[in-house]
Write an enzyme that holds these catalytic residues in place. Structure first.
Site, short mmCIF file in Angstrom:
data_model
loop_
_atom_site.label_atom_id
_atom_site.label_comp_id
_atom_site.label_asym_id
_atom_site.label_seq_id
_atom_site.Cartn_x
_atom_site.Cartn_y
_atom_site.Cartn_z
N CYS A 19 -56.15 -19.32 80.49
CA CYS A 19 -56.83 -18.17 81.07
C CYS A 19 -57.92 -17.70 80.13
O CYS A 19 -57.80 -17.84 78.91
CB CYS A 19 -55.84 -17.03 81.34
SG CYS A 19 -56.56 -15.64 82.26
N TYR A 25 -49.75 -7.65 79.76
CA TYR A 25 -48.45 -7.84 80.40
C TYR A 25 -48.26 -9.25 80.97
O TYR A 25 -47.26 -9.51 81.65
CB TYR A 25 -48.23 -6.82 81.52
CG TYR A 25 -49.38 -6.69 82.51
CD1 TYR A 25 -49.84 -7.78 83.23
CD2 TYR A 25 -49.99 -5.46 82.74
CE1 TYR A 25 -50.87 -7.67 84.14
CE2 TYR A 25 -51.02 -5.33 83.65
CZ TYR A 25 -51.45 -6.43 84.35
OH TYR A 25 -52.48 -6.32 85.26
N ASP A 279 -41.98 -19.69 90.50
CA ASP A 279 -43.05 -19.28 89.59
C ASP A 279 -42.53 -18.39 88.47
O ASP A 279 -43.08 -18.38 87.36
CB ASP A 279 -44.13 -18.54 90.39
CG ASP A 279 -45.27 -18.04 89.55
OD1 ASP A 279 -45.50 -16.82 89.53
OD2 ASP A 279 -45.94 -18.87 88.91
#
Length: 422
Positions: A19, A25, A279
């Protein structure tokens, strides 16, 4: 290849946990640790095509949905997803429709992306935690710089190009005490659909991280937003949390896996083809196989995957006897790490918030479900609630039946709720 005998969703990570920003978080960045020493995070072209073929062959529905997640999938660049669409067209059976959904932080989008999404009819989920000061409390670049302004540029670009765009708002300790500000902001920018996702994250030792949302405050957040929505915005703004609760009042099955009686129909596939139960369970214990070695159908129908989903129905007695059990069915197993009041393990950390919200909203949603079933005007329904608000705040007596239709005494119902929200 045999098809899967039920609907399913695969959250595919074509760029793994990579990312370009560093949300405080985020629970997925640490998944890089599953692949120590790896330098190749991009799903290779041959595996990408293999995956697309298998997904199409496994799907039994007329409409085949692909869900691209990360990490941040737009790190791959728009040409990667042009290739995705080309491969889907190449392998799409006659008479079947393919749809694509992509979840993004929005910081890398530009006019080329907007035009691509619009032309290929992508459904885009955009992460946004409310107005600038609340969003930027957690969603920052790797150097700690705010991202809200850039995300808003992307939001306006998506809307201008007619791209279907849902907003995913993570509810954390930073914004949970500001429900009015969050919802007012989303209304002001013309949001069409919003999801309020509570962040519950634990450190390696089991303690909650500072960003995790307090359970009771999450319930208050939902109730406060609901009070505005149910009186003013039904049919104008979709809110996933309220849609799910309404489904229960209408006698419908939940669409969201965390509230279903069982799960196991939403799995995750990593960049190298590794298949995980879910996930939220991407770890060594929940890796079921790899799509290079076993087909998607075999993995989704694997006894271990079925058992993973079935175990969601194993609830402590406190849950089994709960008056709003059908609304949440115990919530997501990942959050079942506290004890019930009588000391039994397996209670969902968010239980207090869920129970508070579902109990509060149920009388209104039952009336709304009846209104929809009868074909009555939704505008009139909302107007009637506003009229009731302007009526005397208390029936003839505290012990009279509550005017909301719950069947409870006023003092045990709306009077108590108003005091709790005061």
């Amino acid at each position: 290849m045999a098809k899967v005998g039920r609907e399913f969703q695969l959250l595919v990570k074509p760029i793994a946990a990579v990312c370009n920003i560093d949300c405080h978080y985020c629970y997925y960045l640490e998944k890089k640790n599953l692949y120590p020493g790896s330098r190749q995070w991009r799903m290779p072209d041959d595996l990408l095509e293999n995956y697309i073929i298998q997904h199409i062959e496994a799907a039994s529905t007329e409409v085949i949905l692909f869900s691209w997640h990360g990490g941040e999938p737009t790190v791959l660049g728009v040409d990667y997803f042009r290739k995705v669409v080309e491969l889907q067209r190449k392998h799409r059976p006659s008479g079947r429709q393919i749809l694509n959904g992509l979840q993004t932080n929005g910081t890398l989008l530009d006019d080329e992306w907007f035009a691509f999404f619009a032309a290929e009819k992508f459904f885009v989920g955009l992460s946004m935690d409310g107005p600038q000061e609340l969003h930027d409390a957690n969603r920052v670049t790797r150097s700690g710089k705010p991202t809200h302004e850039r995300v808003m540029q992307s939001y306006r670009g998506l809307k201008a190009h007619g791209v279907s765009c849902d907003l995913l708002c993570v509810v954390s300790s930073a914004n949970v005490r500001h429900p009015e500000a969050v919802y007012r902001f989303f209304k002001s920018i013309g949001a069409d659909y919003v999801q309020f996702l509570p962040i519950v994250r634990r450190a390696p030792g089991g303690a909650l991280t500072p960003e995790s949302v307090p359970a009771r405050e999450y319930g208050t957040f939902l109730k406060t937003v609901f009070d505005d929505w149910v009186r003013n915005d039904i049919g104008r703004i979709g809110v996933q949390n309220f849609d799910e609760a309404l489904r229960t009042c209408a006698g419908m099955e939940h669409a969201l896996c965390i509230f279903r009686k069982t799960c196991g129909d939403v799995a995750a596939i990593e960049h190298n083809g590794d298949f995980y139960n879910c996930d939220h369970f991407v770890d060594r214990a929940h890796k079921l196989g790899n799509i290079r070695e076993q087909s998607i159908t075999e993995l989704l129908e694997h006894p271990a995957q079925i058992e993973f989903g079935r175990r969601k129905a194993d609830l402590p007695r406190y849950c089994r006897e709960c008056s709003v059990r059908d609304f949440c069915n115990g919530g997501c197993p990942k959050d079942r790490f506290i004890e019930t009041p009588d000391g039994e393990a397996g209670l969902n950390y968010l239980c207090a918030g869920f129970k508070s919200f579902f109990t509060y909203s149920r009388p209104y949603l039952r009336r709304l479900a009846a209104c929809q079933k009868s074909g009555s005007s939704i505008e009139e329904f909302m107007r009637s609630l506003r009229t009731e608000d302007n009526a005397p705040t208390q029936p003839a007596g505290r012990n009279d039946p509550c005017h909301c239709g719950s069947g409870k005494k006023f003092k045990k119902c709306c009077l108590a709720k108003r005091r709790a929200l005061a």
